[in-house]
Design a protein around this motif. Sequence first.
Motif, PDB file in Angstrom:
ATOM      1  N   ILE A 136       0.785  -0.989   0.001  1.00  9.37           N
ATOM      2  CA  ILE A 136       0.082   0.110   0.030  1.00  9.37           C
ATOM      3  C   ILE A 136       0.864   1.547  -0.099  1.00  9.37           C
ATOM      4  CG2 ILE A 136      -1.721   1.319   1.200  1.00  9.37           C
ATOM      5  CD1 ILE A 136      -2.863  -1.073   2.032  1.00  9.37           C
ATOM      6  N   ARG A 137       2.010   1.245   0.748  1.00  2.00           N
ATOM      7  CA  ARG A 137       2.879   2.454   0.718  1.00  2.00           C
ATOM      8  C   ARG A 137       3.492   2.686  -0.655  1.00  2.00           C
ATOM      9  NH1 ARG A 137       6.159   1.610   6.408  1.00  2.00           N
ATOM     10  NH2 ARG A 137       4.296   1.503   7.817  1.00  2.00           N
ATOM     11  N   LYS A 138       3.584   1.497  -1.361  1.00  2.00           N
ATOM     12  CA  LYS A 138       4.310   1.749  -2.635  1.00  2.00           C
ATOM     13  C   LYS A 138       3.258   2.228  -3.708  1.00  2.00           C
ATOM     14  CE  LYS A 138       6.365  -1.229  -6.500  1.00  2.00           C
ATOM     15  NZ  LYS A 138       6.990  -2.316  -6.859  1.00  2.00           N
ATOM     16  N   LEU A 139       2.168   1.750  -3.540  1.00  2.35           N
ATOM     17  CA  LEU A 139       0.760   2.190  -4.359  1.00  2.35           C
ATOM     18  C   LEU A 139       0.435   3.697  -4.174  1.00  2.35           C
ATOM     19  CD1 LEU A 139      -1.577   1.672  -6.280  1.00  2.35           C
ATOM     20  CD2 LEU A 139      -2.902   1.247  -4.028  1.00  2.35           C
ATOM     21  N   VAL A 140       0.719   4.285  -2.839  1.00  6.22           N
ATOM     22  CA  VAL A 140       0.381   5.445  -2.265  1.00  6.22           C
ATOM     23  C   VAL A 140       1.699   6.412  -3.168  1.00  6.22           C
ATOM     24  CG1 VAL A 140       0.303   7.180  -0.660  1.00  6.22           C
ATOM     25  CG2 VAL A 140      -1.032   5.196  -0.368  1.00  6.22           C
ATOM     26  N   GLU A 141       3.040   6.184  -3.020  1.00  3.54           N
ATOM     27  CA  GLU A 141       4.107   6.894  -3.434  1.00  3.54           C
ATOM     28  C   GLU A 141       3.928   6.744  -5.035  1.00  3.54           C
ATOM     29  OE1 GLU A 141       6.198   8.577  -2.012  1.00  3.54           O
ATOM     30  OE2 GLU A 141       5.814   8.318   0.050  1.00  3.54           O
TER      31      GLU A 141
END
Length: 603
Positions: free
Chosen positions: A226-231
Amino acid sequence: MAAKTGAQLIARTLRDLGVTVIFGIVGIPVVEIAEEAINLGIRFVAFRNEQACSYAASVYGYMTGRPGVCLVVGGPGVLHALAGIGNSSANNFPLLVLAGSAESTLVTKGAFQEMDAISLLTPHTKFAVRASSLDFIPSAVKNAYRTCWYGRPGPTFVDLPADIIQGKLSPEYAMPQPETLLVASPPKSSGDPSLILKATQLLKTAQAPLLVIGKGAAYARAELGIRKLVEQTQIPFLPTPMGKGVVPDSHPLNASSARSAALKHADVVVILGARLNWILHFGETPKWSPKAKIIQVDISAEEIGRNAASTELGILGDVSLVVDQLTASLSNWRYSSSAQFPRLLADSAKKNEDKAQKAALRQTPANTPLTYQRAYHIIKSTLNSLTPAEGGDIVYVSEGANTMDISRSIFPLYHPRQRLDAGTYATMGVGMGYVIAAHEAFNAIPEGTAKPKKIVAFEGDSAFGFSAMEIETLARYRIPALIFVVNNSGIYHGDSTSEGAWKTLQDQTVSNNTKSDDAPEKKGLRSTSLLYETRYEMLATMCGGKGYFVRNEEELEKATREGFLSDTVTLVNVIVEPGIGKEIGFAWQNQAKENPQEGKAKL
């Protein structure tokens, strides 16, 4: 040594399933199971009330990703543990409950603590079974363990008659090999590629996209994806109360401070491991835009299309795998930071944060109770001086309407599964059980394998009363938790800011001379009243812990510092404003008025 009794067989089955800790309260006949489990190296944490131990076992399953196990006596023990079973079901926490029961030959005769637990619990569990023979125990316990864990997690139950627990195994009985009892982690499924493509196209054309991150995403260990998706996409995100920390609260795309604006204006919303229940206002107006397209990601097909969502936009699958699919499908796309939606969120967030900061920095006048905001500001500042917030060294537990709601927006999280609250069921009384479970999940591990964490709890005085005696459990197991009882002398709010005035209220009676056409005169104790300035801190000192009675800023700073550094349970009794005359309500209610401070109850 081979198992010789039913109790030994049950304990060995649990050990071979990988169980390392059991939460419970013993009595005849389950004490024999607990003792055999201890002999096998399983840690048994003995509570003072079955409600608290069932709450602890349920949230332990959430934090560890493996089923929590609760052991209680039959009859009233099961009735008390039903609270944790309901909490597990509502929150989708994996929980296995084992309970003793009357001897099989005495059923219907009025035996000791006799109760038909299977009939009672079948509607409230995923699986409920009564052990009918000794050789049935391993398969019954294994199936219950697997079922509570697989699919949408929830509670399961195994009823263990006294004659089965105390029964003798025949010499020729062969205990199942440990490898045959092991249960592999639940299988995961990816989303339908055609639905992934459809979701991708909707996001690319959205004017105001939003990600909603629920505790299901935290349970799924989806934080890296999810952090990768947001970034990568730069889509704003909104965490639910226990979804905080999946992406750090400090992230510039966090819309928590502009929650109302985010929900009201988003046109495409991806819900990751959350449900469109009361916490998210069912996805309905007026909190949500009537034109919003809601993309649900859930492991339960029954959840797809619930309330305002559309079945056509539901993606069935594991959150972590679906997020990876979305990230890959959106690899060449990024949401424009110059769009109107991010600016709207930033303006709303600044307005709300400025107001909250002003309340936090407003010093308390002499002889005036602390406000919630000021008390929390002092606590946060002191904790931050002792350990960096970004380090994740603190696990927060909170319950109580004002106490929980206001603390949610003040203490930021940088890591997942480190904030526990009343949850989907809005259950009061979970606090002390959750504190103990958090300690077991994070700290009851081989020394040197992980950095220990301090458990810090914020308890409303009403909520604390549900499980206050578990302070003795904390002391007995030497759990050095730091507990703040945020004491406004009432439920939602108290009656008075002076003891003399409180006693006056107590002595008043409703006048008998009220005319029939007049409204009744309000006198006497209100339904929300609690004893004024109850000395809760003495519960800690009576058990050998530390207790602090706090009325001002200097005392609170000192108590927080010493309590954090203490190696024993510490209870800080913080007297705050009672809130007389303020509206009684709950910010998460759909009909609640707009709140100037995001996520805060109007109390």
